[in-house]
Write an enzyme that holds these catalytic residues in place. Structure first.
Site, PDB file in Angstrom:
ATOM      1  N   SER A 120      -1.495  -1.034   4.417  1.00 59.18           N
ATOM      2  CA  SER A 120      -1.847  -2.296   5.063  1.00 59.18           C
ATOM      3  C   SER A 120      -1.273  -2.330   6.492  1.00 59.18           C
ATOM      4  O   SER A 120      -1.600  -1.454   7.295  1.00 59.18           O
ATOM      5  CB  SER A 120      -1.357  -3.463   4.205  1.00 59.18           C
ATOM      6  OG  SER A 120      -2.041  -4.658   4.525  1.00 59.18           O
ATOM      7  N   ASP A 144      -5.456   1.480   2.187  1.00 58.89           N
ATOM      8  CA  ASP A 144      -6.217   0.242   1.983  1.00 58.89           C
ATOM      9  C   ASP A 144      -6.195  -0.711   3.176  1.00 58.89           C
ATOM     10  O   ASP A 144      -5.939  -1.900   3.026  1.00 58.89           O
ATOM     11  CB  ASP A 144      -5.762  -0.491   0.715  1.00 58.89           C
ATOM     12  CG  ASP A 144      -6.912  -1.331   0.128  1.00 58.89           C
ATOM     13  OD1 ASP A 144      -8.004  -0.768  -0.048  1.00 58.89           O
ATOM     14  OD2 ASP A 144      -6.722  -2.528  -0.121  1.00 58.89           O
ATOM     15  N   HIS A 283      -4.681  -3.779  -3.827  1.00 57.38           N
ATOM     16  CA  HIS A 283      -4.309  -3.533  -2.440  1.00 57.38           C
ATOM     17  C   HIS A 283      -2.947  -2.842  -2.316  1.00 57.38           C
ATOM     18  O   HIS A 283      -2.782  -1.932  -1.503  1.00 57.38           O
ATOM     19  CB  HIS A 283      -4.296  -4.873  -1.682  1.00 57.38           C
ATOM     20  CG  HIS A 283      -3.940  -4.771  -0.242  1.00 57.38           C
ATOM     21  ND1 HIS A 283      -4.643  -3.984   0.655  1.00 57.38           N
ATOM     22  CD2 HIS A 283      -2.944  -5.363   0.486  1.00 57.38           C
ATOM     23  CE1 HIS A 283      -4.109  -4.111   1.862  1.00 57.38           C
ATOM     24  NE2 HIS A 283      -3.073  -4.922   1.782  1.00 57.38           N
TER      25      HIS A 283
END
Length: 309
Positions: A120, A144, A283
């Site tokens: 992220s 992700d 995630h």
């Protein structure tokens, strides 16, 4: 007398569950030129080969299970404003700003170019680092995230959870709140996550370590609660950084995460040499598919698994 719980208390059970030996793990601290401190965890005693960068609102310990499964010497860094690293007075947590801190850490704590694995916000930070300091990066695994994805626009319950309050009477109070909203999995898992992402202030109150929760609460006080979001790692410069990466690049797309097939296709259109791997995970891949992610990292650390652009 009860044994005091420390940030390392959970590691033996995690290693036992994985069936791997427990390596030496230590907390590192680096004074920065502007007076702030950058903190990290070092797994193993040999020179690190891999450096892990977490996402927004997390900390270096989010990688614990993946790091243990990997069985390699590595660094797991608390990005500025997270974990044991200092908050920024200007609240600028853009990837390029964070990457400057990471570069200083690698110059101090490593002796060879690193495979950077960033999830992220950490993925965008890794791209900024690889584009600006290619001498420090042997490869990049972005987990992700692609530029333009606003991970703060997740479930409303998650935004409300981090928007306030920011301090609590006990950690148990926070555990109960997290579980009531469906976060954290089992109670032991939730207790571990809360312990590692909070601290006890001098007045005895428990608060989040990461600055983002406090910034979100400030926004909540100043605006209509229906419009509040936590700070987003979305930045226009993200694609420039990714396209500028000369090291081998892999995108990990979580099947139940934020990167859609179209996002992955856009990355491959812009960077034809990039590899895309899909893992069955949410995630936070490092927490929901740690063994699979560790296998991918291990393969990525072998230069023979890539063709250089």
């Amino acid at each position: 007398m009860a044994t005091e719980i420390t940030e390392f208390s959970y590691l033996p059970a995690q290693a036992e569950a994985l069936g791997v030996p427990l390596p030496p793990v230590e907390r590192l601290s680096l004074p920065l030129a502007d007076g702030r401190t950058l903190s990290a965890l070092r797994f193993g005693t040999a020179a690190p080969q891999v450096t892990l960068l977490h996402g927004a609102g997390l900390n270096a310990h989010t990688w614990d299970t993946t790091a243990l499964a990997l069985e390699r010497p590595l660094l797991s860094i608390d990005l500025a404003g997270h974990g044991d690293s200092s908050w920024r007075g200007d609240a600028d947590y853009s990837p390029r700003m964070l990457a400057a801190d990471v570069a200083a850490a690698l110059e101090t704590w490593t002796s060879q170019p690193q495979l950077i694995v960033g999830q992220s916000l950490g993925g965008l930070t890794g791209a900024a680092l690889a584009a600006s300091r290619p001498d420090l990066v042997s490869g990049l695994v972005v987990v992700d995230i692609t530029p333009g994805i606003d991970v703060s626009a997740g479930p409303a319950t998650l935004r409300a959870f981090y928007a306030g309050p920011t301090d609590f009477a006990t950690r148990d109070e926070l555990v109960e709140k997290a579980m009531s909203l469906g976060f954290g999995g089992t109670r032991p898992e939730t207790e571990r996550g809360v312990f590692l992402n909070t601290r006890v202030r001098s007045d005895g109150r428990v608060e989040w370590k990461h600055h983002f929760a406090h910034l979100a609460a400030q926004t909540l006080a100043a605006h209509d609660p229906g419009t509040v979001e936590t700070p987003s790692p979305r930045h226009e410069t993200g694609w420039d950084d990714l396209v500028g990466v000369r090291a081998p690049l892999t995108l990990v797309r979580a099947s139940r995460g934020f990167v859609a097939e179209a996002d992955a296709a856009e990355l491959q259109r812009r960077i034809p040499s990039a590899r895309v791997v899909v893992l069955d995970a949410t995630h936070n891949v490092q927490e929901t598919a740690p063994a699979a992610l560790a296998d991918l990292i291990a393969a990525s650390a072998d230069p023979r698994s890539f063709s250089h652009p």
